[in-house]
Design an enzyme around this catalytic site. Structure first.
Site, PDB file in Angstrom:
ATOM      1  CG  HIS A   1      48.047  41.233  32.287  1.00  0.00           C
ATOM      2  ND1 HIS A   1      48.462  42.022  31.249  1.00  0.00           N
ATOM      3  CD2 HIS A   1      47.377  42.060  33.139  1.00  0.00           C
ATOM      4  CE1 HIS A   1      48.066  43.273  31.443  1.00  0.00           C
ATOM      5  NE2 HIS A   1      47.397  43.321  32.588  1.00  0.00           N
TER       6      HIS A   1
ATOM      7  CG  HIS B   1      50.013  45.627  36.418  1.00  0.00           C
ATOM      8  ND1 HIS B   1      50.376  45.937  35.131  1.00  0.00           N
ATOM      9  CD2 HIS B   1      48.679  45.327  36.352  1.00  0.00           C
ATOM     10  CE1 HIS B   1      49.324  45.858  34.334  1.00  0.00           C
ATOM     11  NE2 HIS B   1      48.284  45.481  35.050  1.00  0.00           N
TER      12      HIS B   1
ATOM     13  CE1 TYR C   1      47.376  53.099  38.590  1.00  0.00           C
ATOM     14  CE2 TYR C   1      46.632  53.631  36.379  1.00  0.00           C
ATOM     15  CZ  TYR C   1      47.367  52.831  37.233  1.00  0.00           C
ATOM     16  OH  TYR C   1      48.083  51.770  36.752  1.00  0.00           O
TER      17      TYR C   1
ATOM     18  CB  THR D   1      49.491  53.933  32.683  1.00  0.00           C
ATOM     19  OG1 THR D   1      48.435  53.700  33.616  1.00  0.00           O
ATOM     20  CG2 THR D   1      49.226  53.195  31.397  1.00  0.00           C
TER      21      THR D   1
ATOM     22  CG  HIS E   1      42.647  42.649  29.822  1.00  0.00           C
ATOM     23  ND1 HIS E   1      43.614  41.798  30.295  1.00  0.00           N
ATOM     24  CD2 HIS E   1      42.895  43.850  30.426  1.00  0.00           C
ATOM     25  CE1 HIS E   1      44.411  42.440  31.145  1.00  0.00           C
ATOM     26  NE2 HIS E   1      44.001  43.682  31.240  1.00  0.00           N
TER      27      HIS E   1
ATOM     28  CG  ASP F   1      44.671  43.116  35.587  1.00  0.00           C
ATOM     29  OD1 ASP F   1      45.744  43.634  35.236  1.00  0.00           O
ATOM     30  OD2 ASP F   1      43.636  43.778  35.752  1.00  0.00           O
TER      31      ASP F   1
HETATM   32  C1  0GY Z   1      45.283  46.278  33.418  1.00  0.00           C
HETATM   33  C2  0GY Z   1      44.442  47.393  33.455  1.00  0.00           C
HETATM   34  C3  0GY Z   1      44.472  48.669  33.796  1.00  0.00           C
HETATM   35  C4  0GY Z   1      45.567  49.525  34.051  1.00  0.00           C
HETATM   36  C5  0GY Z   1      46.769  49.391  33.521  1.00  0.00           C
HETATM   37  O1  0GY Z   1      48.828  50.195  32.921  1.00  0.00           O
HETATM   38  C6  0GY Z   1      47.831  50.412  33.591  1.00  0.00           C
HETATM   39  O2  0GY Z   1      47.679  51.406  34.285  1.00  0.00           O
HETATM   40  O3  0GY Z   1      47.073  48.330  32.840  1.00  0.00           O
HETATM   41  C7  0GY Z   1      43.159  49.277  33.753  1.00  0.00           C
HETATM   42  O4  0GY Z   1      42.905  50.203  34.538  1.00  0.00           O
HETATM   43  O5  0GY Z   1      42.334  48.858  32.926  1.00  0.00           O
HETATM   44  O6  0GY Z   1      45.404  45.650  32.398  1.00  0.00           O
HETATM   45  O7  0GY Z   1      45.874  45.882  34.410  1.00  0.00           O
END
Ligand code: 0GY
Length: 299
Positions: free
Chosen positions: A32, A34, A50, A78, A182, A251
């Site tokens: 997990h 990004h 954001y 997102t 999570h 994460d």
């Molecule tokens: C994560 C958590 C977050 C954000 C996102 O896709 C996202 O923007 O996943 C969060 O802010 O909890 O899982 O990385």
């Protein structure tokens, strides 16, 4: 000068994480994480909630190597909406060492789904966290689920524990493997054996197509770094109860952390506390993610 300025309270990822004491078994998967941007090449979505700091693929590969991992599962964040170009670019430049989880809307074409699959996407994410997205209606999500099922993809779901009762029936009606981000974000000030977490355990027990990421102690902990001890009983319970259906991830780059930015080395050092035997570590870090994301190479 970038066309995007991060939110004023945005915390950048740790510039020099420590070397963890725990050495992951060879071939370990960070399941997990990004990539963000870079925004000048892969612009952030107009409807994002954001604006982050850029967190490009090269930094992710550096972190992977530094922490002793071999592969990554990159989850579409997102801030990029359903524009998966940054994700696809990372997958295509990973030497086959990364797979992805995309975001798609109902208007996605079969050609787009096919090319995402070719790039290494193996799942879609349905996000219900209100501060991050306006969730799609259930019928749209059902339609997306039925479109991605024939590709052999799975669904990743992200929600807050308090929302589980109202989402439970929708979740159990999903037709694929379902991976929960999570641990369903438990409130760790409540007991492991309390009603809220018990509902999540029931979801996992009664639905063998459900998997859980035992990730994000830094997001869930009230106690904080470096040990995140209050999260350990929750994660350990899930690992020990469902050893063949758990995944672990950093994460990175830790979006929307407001109080502290974790040292990724400390997060890796939580692993032996939640998966205390080498057999559990092998399942968590290698066997399970390989089965889900690289089934042809899984042993
Ligand atoms: C994560 C958590 C977050 C954000 C996102 O896709 C996202 O923007 O996943 C969060 O802010 O909890 O899982 O990385």
């Amino acid at each position: 000068m970038s066309q995007f300025t991060p939110d004023p309270d945005w915390l950048p990822f740790h510039p020099s994480p420590s070397k963890p004491a725990f050495v992951p078994p060879a071939g370990a998967v960070d399941a997990h994480c990004h990539v963000f941007g870079p925004g000048d090449i892969f612009p952030y979505a107009p409807k994002r909630k954001y604006t982050p700091c850029d967190a490009p693929k090269e930094k992710l590969w550096e972190l992977r190597d530094h922490l002793g991992f071999t592969r990554n599962i990159i989850v579409q964040a997102t801030c990029h909406g359903a524009d998966n170009r940054a994700l696809v670019d990372a997958l295509l430049h990973s030497d086959g060492k990364a797979r992805g989880v995309a975001t798609v809307y109902q208007d996605v074409t079969d050609e787009e789904l096919h090319s995402l699959s070719e790039a290494g996407v193996r799942g879609v994410r349905f996000n219900f966290v209100k501060r991050l997205v306006d969730a799609l209606p259930f019928d749209s999500l059902h339609e997306i689920a039925s479109r991605i099922k024939p590709l052999g993809w799975h669904i990743v779901i992200y929600f807050e524990a308090a929302e589980l009762p109202e989402l439970y029936d929708f979740f159990t009606g999903l037709p694929t493997t379902v991976v929960v981000d999570h641990m369903g974000r438990p409130d760790v000030s409540k007991p492991v054996g309390g009603a809220e977490f018990e509902l999540f355990v029931k979801l996992m027990s009664e639905n063998t197509n459900f998997w859980s990421k035992v990730s994000c102690p830094e997001r869930l902990s009230l106690e904080g770094p470096p040990f995140y001890s209050d999260v350990i009983p929750f994660a350990r319970h899930i690992v020990e109860s469902f050893p063949d259906r758990v995944l672990w991830g950093t994460d990175w780059p830790h979006p929307n952390m407001k109080n502290h930015m974790p040292d990724d080395g400390h997060l890796v050092d939580v692993i032996p506390h939640i998966a205390p035997t080498s057999e559990l570590q092998q399942k968590l870090l290698i066997d399970n993610p390989m089965r889900l994301y690289w089934p042809d190479e899984a042993t």
